[in-house]
Design a protein around this motif. Sequence first.
Motif, PDB file in Angstrom:
ATOM      1  N   CYS A  44     -43.596  23.058   2.863  1.00  0.00           N
ATOM      2  CA  CYS A  44     -42.246  23.588   3.106  1.00  0.00           C
ATOM      3  C   CYS A  44     -41.761  23.051   4.448  1.00  0.00           C
ATOM      4  O   CYS A  44     -42.549  22.899   5.389  1.00  0.00           O
ATOM      5  N   LEU A  45     -40.463  22.803   4.560  1.00  0.00           N
ATOM      6  CA  LEU A  45     -39.895  22.276   5.800  1.00  0.00           C
ATOM      7  C   LEU A  45     -38.536  22.929   6.055  1.00  0.00           C
ATOM      8  O   LEU A  45     -37.720  23.059   5.145  1.00  0.00           O
ATOM      9  N   ILE A  46     -38.321  23.352   7.291  1.00  0.00           N
ATOM     10  CA  ILE A  46     -36.997  23.835   7.694  1.00  0.00           C
ATOM     11  C   ILE A  46     -36.399  22.783   8.635  1.00  0.00           C
ATOM     12  O   ILE A  46     -36.970  22.478   9.679  1.00  0.00           O
ATOM     13  N   ASP A  47     -35.279  22.221   8.195  1.00  0.00           N
ATOM     14  CA  ASP A  47     -34.588  21.201   8.995  1.00  0.00           C
ATOM     15  C   ASP A  47     -33.559  21.930   9.863  1.00  0.00           C
ATOM     16  O   ASP A  47     -32.425  22.138   9.457  1.00  0.00           O
ATOM     17  N   VAL A  48     -34.004  22.344  11.056  1.00  0.00           N
ATOM     18  CA  VAL A  48     -33.108  23.080  11.953  1.00  0.00           C
ATOM     19  C   VAL A  48     -32.084  22.092  12.529  1.00  0.00           C
ATOM     20  O   VAL A  48     -32.446  20.983  12.944  1.00  0.00           O
ATOM     21  N   THR A  49     -30.826  22.498  12.529  1.00  0.00           N
ATOM     22  CA  THR A  49     -29.731  21.574  12.842  1.00  0.00           C
ATOM     23  C   THR A  49     -28.733  22.231  13.786  1.00  0.00           C
ATOM     24  O   THR A  49     -28.270  23.344  13.516  1.00  0.00           O
ATOM     25  N   MET A  50     -28.394  21.531  14.864  1.00  0.00           N
ATOM     26  CA  MET A  50     -27.350  22.016  15.770  1.00  0.00           C
ATOM     27  C   MET A  50     -25.981  21.585  15.239  1.00  0.00           C
ATOM     28  O   MET A  50     -25.780  20.420  14.906  1.00  0.00           O
ATOM     29  N   ARG A  51     -25.063  22.541  15.161  1.00  0.00           N
ATOM     30  CA  ARG A  51     -23.703  22.210  14.709  1.00  0.00           C
ATOM     31  C   ARG A  51     -22.700  22.863  15.655  1.00  0.00           C
ATOM     32  O   ARG A  51     -23.029  23.749  16.439  1.00  0.00           O
ATOM     33  N   ILE A  52     -21.452  22.432  15.541  1.00  0.00           N
ATOM     34  CA  ILE A  52     -20.346  23.124  16.211  1.00  0.00           C
ATOM     35  C   ILE A  52     -19.156  23.016  15.285  1.00  0.00           C
ATOM     36  O   ILE A  52     -18.957  21.998  14.628  1.00  0.00           O
ATOM     37  N   ASP A  53     -18.403  24.097  15.208  1.00  0.00           N
ATOM     38  CA  ASP A  53     -17.253  24.087  14.310  1.00  0.00           C
ATOM     39  C   ASP A  53     -16.309  22.948  14.682  1.00  0.00           C
ATOM     40  O   ASP A  53     -15.939  22.790  15.845  1.00  0.00           O
ATOM     41  N   GLY A  54     -15.910  22.189  13.701  1.00  0.00           N
ATOM     42  CA  GLY A  54     -14.932  21.124  13.920  1.00  0.00           C
ATOM     43  C   GLY A  54     -15.504  19.843  14.489  1.00  0.00           C
ATOM     44  O   GLY A  54     -14.786  18.885  14.697  1.00  0.00           O
ATOM     45  N   GLU A  55     -16.808  19.813  14.721  1.00  0.00           N
ATOM     46  CA  GLU A  55     -17.411  18.624  15.339  1.00  0.00           C
ATOM     47  C   GLU A  55     -18.366  17.951  14.365  1.00  0.00           C
ATOM     48  O   GLU A  55     -19.309  18.564  13.877  1.00  0.00           O
ATOM     49  N   LYS A  56     -18.110  16.692  14.044  1.00  0.00           N
ATOM     50  CA  LYS A  56     -19.030  15.998  13.151  1.00  0.00           C
ATOM     51  C   LYS A  56     -19.375  14.602  13.644  1.00  0.00           C
ATOM     52  O   LYS A  56     -20.005  13.834  12.942  1.00  0.00           O
ATOM     53  N   SER A  57     -18.955  14.275  14.851  1.00  0.00           N
ATOM     54  CA  SER A  57     -19.158  12.899  15.291  1.00  0.00           C
ATOM     55  C   SER A  57     -20.471  12.692  16.024  1.00  0.00           C
ATOM     56  O   SER A  57     -20.847  11.573  16.317  1.00  0.00           O
ATOM     57  N   GLU A  58     -21.173  13.777  16.343  1.00  0.00           N
ATOM     58  CA  GLU A  58     -22.423  13.610  17.082  1.00  0.00           C
ATOM     59  C   GLU A  58     -23.513  13.015  16.208  1.00  0.00           C
ATOM     60  O   GLU A  58     -23.550  13.229  15.001  1.00  0.00           O
ATOM     61  N   GLU A  59     -24.424  12.352  16.871  1.00  0.00           N
ATOM     62  CA  GLU A  59     -25.546  11.703  16.186  1.00  0.00           C
ATOM     63  C   GLU A  59     -26.401  12.743  15.456  1.00  0.00           C
ATOM     64  O   GLU A  59     -26.837  13.735  16.034  1.00  0.00           O
ATOM     65  N   ARG A  60     -26.616  12.480  14.176  1.00  0.00           N
ATOM     66  CA  ARG A  60     -27.356  13.433  13.340  1.00  0.00           C
ATOM     67  C   ARG A  60     -28.808  13.587  13.811  1.00  0.00           C
ATOM     68  O   ARG A  60     -29.332  14.697  13.887  1.00  0.00           O
TER      69      ARG A  60
END
Length: 295
Positions: free
Chosen positions: A167-183
């Motif tokens: 099992c793996l949890i891919d924890v991900t940092m997000r911010i509303d309205g922001e999608k340009s940051e490096e994945r």
Amino acid sequence: MKLAVFDNYRVGIVDGDMIHDITDVVPGAGDETWPPNFVNRMIDDWPVLRERVEGARKHAKRIPIDAVALLPPNPGPCQIVAAPANYRKHIAEMGDLAVTPKGKSAAQQGVFLKAPSSVTGPSRGIELPRGSKRRFDHESELAVIIGTKARNVPRDRAMQHVFGYTCLIDVTMRIDGEKSEERSMRKSFDTFTPIGPWIVTADELIHPGNLETQLFVNGERRQSANTADMIVSVPELIEIASSVMTLWPGDIIATGTPEGIGAIKAGDIVAIKIEGIGEMHVPVRETDAVPPRIF
Ligand code: MN
């Protein structure tokens, strides 16, 4: 066979609620010096080692699993390869926030990498940067553990290169309205890749493409899906990744998340459960933020 790593890098076979300590027959195990790559070598040596492991199990010390600290079942993978946008309902829920243009799958845009240093296990848990204003999400994913060196492997031979699953949890940092940051960066903080609670070898899990998967936060079900809904299957992901890079024993492929992602915060307990593998409970904590910091 279910293989776990526990306490100070010991290796055990899990049987029900007991763990059989087989550290003595796994070269490099039980040694905390860096790098912790003994699981990669164990997997590479598996054709020879398996018999010794099974022999050692008979007179191994048995310990209740509740009495050990479970570490990531591979603490030192060479690579963590991850599939973007691999379930249609997840692409739909992301809407305008989808990083993936027009919902392109790994078949069109390829795979991405997470830092190997981001692996963690149930005992350490997930550590979020204290005081961050960002959103940190859970993504519930089936992980494939590579068994033998794979380069330019077509999908019809890909499953020969699989050692097992976890099992793996891919924890991900997000911010509303922001999608340009490096994945890769947003998913590569230390502890942002919990794996476990153990590796199930491929001989015990014949159909990775038909498994119920669930993720709970504090007991509330947030994600529920079947791996049959993956857009790009496990063998095709191996074909795509190995067309670019050599996959080494112990490497991890995160196969993508279904719908239902959501935020986690310090104090939460995240539980991921996959049919045929088991259930992993991961606490969420805060880690000290040291300036300068931008997140
Ligand atoms: Mn993911």
